[in-house]
Write a protein that holds these residues in place. Structure first.
Motif, PDB file in Angstrom:
ATOM      1  N   ARG A  13       0.649  -1.260  -0.071  1.00 39.80           N
ATOM      2  CA  ARG A  13       0.142   0.168  -0.195  1.00 39.80           C
ATOM      3  C   ARG A  13       0.834   1.273  -0.018  1.00 39.80           C
ATOM      4  O   ARG A  13       0.467   2.228  -0.471  1.00 39.80           O
ATOM      5  N   ARG A  17       0.981   3.988  -3.007  1.00 37.99           N
ATOM      6  CA  ARG A  17       0.521   5.511  -2.745  1.00 37.99           C
ATOM      7  C   ARG A  17       1.662   6.383  -3.589  1.00 37.99           C
ATOM      8  O   ARG A  17       1.099   7.372  -4.032  1.00 37.99           O
ATOM      9  N   GLU A  22      -4.089   4.499  -4.237  1.00 42.15           N
ATOM     10  CA  GLU A  22      -4.630   4.623  -3.032  1.00 42.15           C
ATOM     11  C   GLU A  22      -5.539   3.545  -2.781  1.00 42.15           C
ATOM     12  O   GLU A  22      -6.772   3.210  -3.229  1.00 42.15           O
ATOM     13  N   THR A  24      -7.733   1.906  -0.162  1.00 40.91           N
ATOM     14  CA  THR A  24      -8.448   2.289   0.963  1.00 40.91           C
ATOM     15  C   THR A  24      -9.276   1.054   1.339  1.00 40.91           C
ATOM     16  O   THR A  24      -9.734   0.161   0.683  1.00 40.91           O
ATOM     17  N   GLY A  25     -10.194   1.459   2.337  1.00 43.57           N
ATOM     18  CA  GLY A  25     -11.059   0.608   3.001  1.00 43.57           C
ATOM     19  C   GLY A  25     -10.983  -0.568   3.430  1.00 43.57           C
ATOM     20  O   GLY A  25     -11.583  -1.750   3.397  1.00 43.57           O
ATOM     21  N   GLU A  39      -9.966  -1.204  -7.542  1.00 40.71           N
ATOM     22  CA  GLU A  39     -10.911  -1.375  -6.567  1.00 40.71           C
ATOM     23  C   GLU A  39     -11.964  -2.617  -6.875  1.00 40.71           C
ATOM     24  O   GLU A  39     -12.700  -2.387  -7.803  1.00 40.71           O
ATOM     25  N   TYR A  44      -7.814  -4.647  -4.261  1.00 38.26           N
ATOM     26  CA  TYR A  44      -7.438  -3.922  -4.944  1.00 38.26           C
ATOM     27  C   TYR A  44      -6.481  -4.511  -5.806  1.00 38.26           C
ATOM     28  O   TYR A  44      -5.604  -4.963  -5.542  1.00 38.26           O
TER      29      TYR A  44
END
Length: 84
Positions: A13, A17, A22, A24-25, A39, A44
């Motif tokens: 991650r 980045r 990104e 996320t979640g 996603e 991801y």
């Protein structure tokens, strides 16, 4: 004080980045050989080349080298066979 332990997922991650991806979640980074990346509900999807590029950019930005092959070796994969 010892350095904090970073999991392969956290490391992936962090380097992704740097190239604008990104994750996320609470999604997990999963490698794929498909063209359809991005996603999903719980994951991801990234191509290995994206991860390799991110590791290279991390080295250029920070001076710290991440062994791309080792990181790739411990991340989960989703292949065309998983869709058959």
């Amino acid at each position: 004080m010892p350095a904090p332990i970073t999991t392969p997922q956290e490391m992936a991650r962090d380097v992704l980045r740097l190239i604008g991806i990104e994750v996320t979640g609470g999604r997990s980074v999963v490698l794929t050989d498909r063209d359809d990346v991005g996603e999903r509900v719980f994951t991801y999807l990234v191509n290995p080349s994206q991860l390799e590029y991110a590791c290279d950019q991390h080295r250029l930005a920070t001076g710290a080298s991440i062994d791309y092959e080792s990181l790739q070796g411990v991340l989960p994969w989703l292949t065309e066979e998983d869709f058959e």
